[in-house]
Design an enzyme around this catalytic site. Structure first.
Site, PDB file in Angstrom:
ATOM      1  CG  ASN A 144     -14.232  34.649 -26.655  1.00  0.00           C
ATOM      2  OD1 ASN A 144     -14.247  34.107 -25.542  1.00  0.00           O
ATOM      3  ND2 ASN A 144     -15.047  35.628 -26.977  1.00  0.00           N
ATOM      4  CD1 TRP A 145     -11.561  28.546 -26.721  1.00  0.00           C
ATOM      5  CD2 TRP A 145     -10.926  27.459 -24.867  1.00  0.00           C
ATOM      6  NE1 TRP A 145     -10.432  27.833 -27.028  1.00  0.00           N
ATOM      7  CE2 TRP A 145     -10.014  27.148 -25.907  1.00  0.00           C
ATOM      8  CE3 TRP A 145     -10.724  26.880 -23.612  1.00  0.00           C
ATOM      9  CZ2 TRP A 145      -8.922  26.297 -25.725  1.00  0.00           C
ATOM     10  CZ3 TRP A 145      -9.636  26.038 -23.424  1.00  0.00           C
ATOM     11  CH2 TRP A 145      -8.746  25.750 -24.463  1.00  0.00           C
ATOM     12  CE  LYS A 146     -18.040  34.024 -28.254  1.00  0.00           C
ATOM     13  NZ  LYS A 146     -19.052  34.439 -29.203  1.00  0.00           N
ATOM     14  CG  HIS A 163     -17.165  39.588 -26.853  1.00  0.00           C
ATOM     15  ND1 HIS A 163     -18.487  39.277 -27.092  1.00  0.00           N
ATOM     16  CD2 HIS A 163     -16.435  38.850 -27.736  1.00  0.00           C
ATOM     17  CE1 HIS A 163     -18.537  38.382 -28.081  1.00  0.00           C
ATOM     18  NE2 HIS A 163     -17.304  38.109 -28.477  1.00  0.00           N
ATOM     19  CD  GLU A 196     -20.972  36.509 -26.990  1.00  0.00           C
ATOM     20  OE1 GLU A 196     -20.143  36.077 -26.175  1.00  0.00           O
ATOM     21  OE2 GLU A 196     -21.112  36.030 -28.137  1.00  0.00           O
ATOM     22  CD  GLU A 222     -15.459  39.424 -31.908  1.00  0.00           C
ATOM     23  OE1 GLU A 222     -14.846  38.385 -32.153  1.00  0.00           O
ATOM     24  OE2 GLU A 222     -16.221  39.537 -30.924  1.00  0.00           O
ATOM     25  N   GLY A 247     -21.598  34.008 -34.022  1.00  0.00           N
ATOM     26  CA  GLY A 247     -22.365  32.812 -33.686  1.00  0.00           C
ATOM     27  C   GLY A 247     -23.541  32.558 -34.616  1.00  0.00           C
ATOM     28  CB  SER A 295     -19.421  33.121 -38.552  1.00  0.00           C
ATOM     29  OG  SER A 295     -20.561  33.214 -37.715  1.00  0.00           O
ATOM     30  N   GLY A 327     -14.690  32.262 -32.107  1.00  0.00           N
ATOM     31  CA  GLY A 327     -15.539  31.708 -31.056  1.00  0.00           C
ATOM     32  C   GLY A 327     -15.727  30.212 -31.251  1.00  0.00           C
ATOM     33  N   GLY A 328     -16.903  29.825 -31.739  1.00  0.00           N
ATOM     34  CA  GLY A 328     -17.287  28.410 -31.856  1.00  0.00           C
ATOM     35  C   GLY A 328     -16.223  27.508 -32.460  1.00  0.00           C
TER      36      GLY A 328
HETATM   37  P1  13P Z   1     -18.108  32.962 -33.428  1.00  0.00           P
HETATM   38  O1  13P Z   1     -16.784  32.640 -34.066  1.00  0.00           O
HETATM   39  O2  13P Z   1     -18.716  31.782 -32.720  1.00  0.00           O
HETATM   40  O3  13P Z   1     -19.037  33.639 -34.381  1.00  0.00           O
HETATM   41  O4  13P Z   1     -17.802  34.034 -32.264  1.00  0.00           O
HETATM   42  C1  13P Z   1     -17.062  35.149 -32.563  1.00  0.00           C
HETATM   43  C2  13P Z   1     -16.723  35.836 -31.294  1.00  0.00           C
HETATM   44  O5  13P Z   1     -17.577  36.347 -30.602  1.00  0.00           O
HETATM   45  C3  13P Z   1     -15.308  35.833 -30.881  1.00  0.00           C
HETATM   46  O6  13P Z   1     -15.095  36.693 -29.807  1.00  0.00           O
END
Ligand code: 13P
Length: 251
Positions: free
Chosen positions: A9-11, A96, A98, A168, A174, A213, A234-235
């Protein structure tokens, strides 16, 4: 046997040039992965058409990070599931944390989005998860199953078979603070047991992936748990080598 799934997920990250570089490296890395793992990436909307062209003859599947709750109409700024289907997508992330927290998406809205995605023959990746406060109050199961039940009430248990569930925990996103393999497995098992009570074969086939993470250093132990079928990353998915190494941990 459920095939493992790892999705990046590149956000809200990257430029067009960075997307091209990252995709080229991910495609190259994916060629050496075993067939035991399915791999996907979710760039921002504006690059989806371009990404689809780049990915066309690769094994890397394409997903979106969000979708409109409506199929069409006067909804300025929204993108409908059918439009995503036309761009050769496979997956759409819905709910998600967020989106739930920063954009105030309700369970009802998430359920509507889930239904829209399925109506366009795409696969929703439904995110569920608790806050740190909820975990400390021992409300994790109640919160996670409540989010899931909103979907089941809207689309029915059978439709859940054609989806992916992503657990999640919000406190792990994050933050660098991953749920331990045991903590994650506990919740994944709770989700699967809940589904099993309603429909055995749905529980047996639906993939439940973990997000929060995930890194190359912790992926293998997480993915080895009985009810963890991969990851939503994510990251660490913004770095091709790290992402491919995570995918390799899923074999
Ligand atoms: P991180 O891997 O950066 O913690 O993000 C997880 C996430 O929100 C994937 O959708």
């Amino acid at each position: 046997m459920r095939q493992k799934l790892v999705v990046g997920n590149w956000k809200l990250h990257g430029s067009k040039a960075q997307l091209e570089d990252l995709l080229a490296d991910v495609i190259a890395g994916s060629e050496n992965l075993t067939s035991a793992v399915e791999i996907g990436v979710c760039p921002t909307y504006v690059y989806l058409g371009h990404a689809a062209q780049i990915l066309v003859s690769s094994r890397v599947k394409l997903g979106a990070q969000n979708v409109a709750r409506a199929g069409e109409g006067a909804y300025t700024g929204e993108v409908a599931a059918q439009m995503l289907a036309e761009c050769e997508l496979v997956y759409v992330i819905v709910g998600h944390s967020e989106r739930r927290q920063l954009f105030h998406e309700s369970d009802t809205e998430v359920a509507e989005k889930f239904a829209q995605v399925q109506a366009s023959d795409l696969t929703p990746i439904l995110c569920v998860g608790e806050t740190l406060e909820e975990r400390e109050q021992e409300l994790t199961d109640q919160v996670v199953l409540g989010q899931l039940d909103e979907i089941i009430n809207k689309v029915g248990i059978e439709a859940v078979a054609n989806s992916v569930i992503a657990y999640e925990p919000i406190w792990a996103i994050g933050t660098g603070k991953t749920a331990s393999p045991e903590q994650a497995q506990d919740v994944h098992k709770t989700i699967r047991d809940h589904l099993r009570k309603q429909k055995e074969d749905v529980a047996a086939t639906v993939r439940i992936i973990y997000g929060g993470s995930v890194k190359a250093t912790n992926a293998r132990e997480l993915f080895q748990q009985a009810d963890i079928d991969g990851g939503l990353v994510g990251g660490a998915s913004l770095e091709a080598e790290e992402f491919i190494s995570i995918c390799n941990s899923a074999d």
